[in-house]
Design an enzyme around this catalytic site. Sequence first.
Site, PDB file in Angstrom:
ATOM      1  N   VAL A 269     -17.927  -7.488  -0.166  1.00  0.00           N
ATOM      2  CA  VAL A 269     -18.071  -6.362   0.733  1.00  0.00           C
ATOM      3  C   VAL A 269     -16.858  -5.495  -0.042  1.00  0.00           C
ATOM      4  O   VAL A 269     -15.742  -5.876  -0.454  1.00  0.00           O
ATOM      5  CB  VAL A 269     -17.367  -6.665   2.166  1.00  0.00           C
ATOM      6  CG1 VAL A 269     -17.149  -5.614   2.953  1.00  0.00           C
ATOM      7  CG2 VAL A 269     -18.546  -7.374   2.843  1.00  0.00           C
TER       8      VAL A 269
ATOM      9  N   ILE B 295     -18.699  -7.022   8.067  1.00  0.00           N
ATOM     10  CA  ILE B 295     -19.900  -6.835   7.278  1.00  0.00           C
ATOM     11  C   ILE B 295     -20.292  -8.045   6.801  1.00  0.00           C
ATOM     12  O   ILE B 295     -21.492  -8.571   6.498  1.00  0.00           O
ATOM     13  CB  ILE B 295     -20.071  -5.664   6.354  1.00  0.00           C
ATOM     14  CG1 ILE B 295     -19.734  -4.227   7.259  1.00  0.00           C
ATOM     15  CG2 ILE B 295     -20.643  -5.482   5.257  1.00  0.00           C
ATOM     16  CD1 ILE B 295     -19.643  -3.087   6.187  1.00  0.00           C
ATOM     17  N   GLY B 296     -19.271  -8.818   6.116  1.00  0.00           N
ATOM     18  CA  GLY B 296     -19.475 -10.021   5.561  1.00  0.00           C
ATOM     19  C   GLY B 296     -20.055 -11.042   6.497  1.00  0.00           C
ATOM     20  O   GLY B 296     -20.894 -11.938   6.160  1.00  0.00           O
TER      21      GLY B 296
ATOM     22  N   ASN C 273      -8.627 -18.362  -2.953  1.00  0.00           N
ATOM     23  CA  ASN C 273      -9.097 -17.175  -2.196  1.00  0.00           C
ATOM     24  C   ASN C 273      -9.105 -17.924  -0.590  1.00  0.00           C
ATOM     25  O   ASN C 273      -9.893 -18.167  -0.127  1.00  0.00           O
ATOM     26  CB  ASN C 273     -10.609 -16.734  -2.335  1.00  0.00           C
ATOM     27  CG  ASN C 273     -10.938 -15.571  -1.631  1.00  0.00           C
ATOM     28  OD1 ASN C 273     -10.124 -15.267  -0.942  1.00  0.00           O
ATOM     29  ND2 ASN C 273     -11.875 -15.082  -2.210  1.00  0.00           N
TER      30      ASN C 273
ATOM     31  N   TYR D  42     -14.642 -18.803   6.259  1.00  0.00           N
ATOM     32  CA  TYR D  42     -15.872 -19.404   6.266  1.00  0.00           C
ATOM     33  C   TYR D  42     -15.586 -20.685   7.195  1.00  0.00           C
ATOM     34  O   TYR D  42     -16.733 -21.167   7.805  1.00  0.00           O
ATOM     35  CB  TYR D  42     -16.101 -19.939   4.834  1.00  0.00           C
ATOM     36  CG  TYR D  42     -16.378 -19.089   3.994  1.00  0.00           C
ATOM     37  CD1 TYR D  42     -17.137 -17.893   4.009  1.00  0.00           C
ATOM     38  CD2 TYR D  42     -16.134 -19.089   2.570  1.00  0.00           C
ATOM     39  CE1 TYR D  42     -17.560 -16.934   3.194  1.00  0.00           C
ATOM     40  CE2 TYR D  42     -16.295 -18.173   1.434  1.00  0.00           C
ATOM     41  CZ  TYR D  42     -17.230 -17.169   1.748  1.00  0.00           C
ATOM     42  OH  TYR D  42     -17.487 -16.157   1.107  1.00  0.00           O
TER      43      TYR D  42
END
Lengths: 164, 164
Positions: free
Chosen positions: B89, B98-99, B126, B133
Amino acid sequence: MTQPEIAPAREADIPLILSLITELAEFEKLKDQVVATEASLKESLFGPRPAAQALIARSDGTCAGFALYFHNFSTFLGRRGLYLEDLYVRPAFRGRSIGKALLAHLARLAVERGCGRFEWAVLDWNTAARDFYESLGAQANPTWVNYRLTGAALERLAGGSLAR
Amino acid sequence: MTQPEIAPAREADIPLILSLITELAEFEKLKDQVVATEASLKESLFGPRPAAQALIARSDGTCAGFALYFHNFSTFLGRRGLYLEDLYVRPAFRGRSIGKALLAHLARLAVERGCGRFEWAVLDWNTAARDFYESLGAQANPTWVNYRLTGAALERLAGGSLAR
């Protein structure tokens, strides 16, 4: 002792492949995760849109092991790679370089098919396999962590905030 | 602010996709690894045997990000899965879910296509992505280590002890 014969699996090999998958899962202590059936393997390997391919290694006519692979894709390279999902040599056939012969066969397929990479994953505790792979020049990529969404969590995200 | 529009990439999007891949590689500090070209992406995404597929997210008509995926295969499940190779994104569009919309779209595709798993890899540093997630129910599989054979080592194994 003759060199192993390595050939693409045929449809008649499906019961054998399911046996080999189950043996491998037992070794990996993951047998409870095996839900594949002969029907699902037939569809996946020999159906109209195969999802994967397999190689069988035979030694003096007896099945010694197998490899199952598919093509992945690298955006950085802009081309497909070869991904080895399963590699298994039956215990009675170990120490005869059959695993290496399967890997070499796959490496040649990867080169012939223009793949930029040949990749696979290994359980971190399987140091014998890791040492073997590293002896062939393969490099571990421990900075990448694999994530998986499955079962109820997958269904939940699928049914959720999908932009339409 | 309207919901992002998510649609399969078209051939006209190839220059855009290459820009997005390069932006993502810059973020990942891996830009030197990008050798993809418009020609290689055209062949891989829109050639006779596509190796991967892409989704583009647009917000008010402007490209906000993309996802690139292919089908992998699980021998244990005996069926294919969906593998997310790239998710990106653009910075100006972050914080607008959006992700999540791209992931939800992919999760729905995975369910519709009968995939048992939806998988991807993330750089271990990250933590923002990993937390995100995990908030969606994805689970890390740190017991698997990824290996890669490429370049001269791949050529060497391909040319070596191949059983014929």
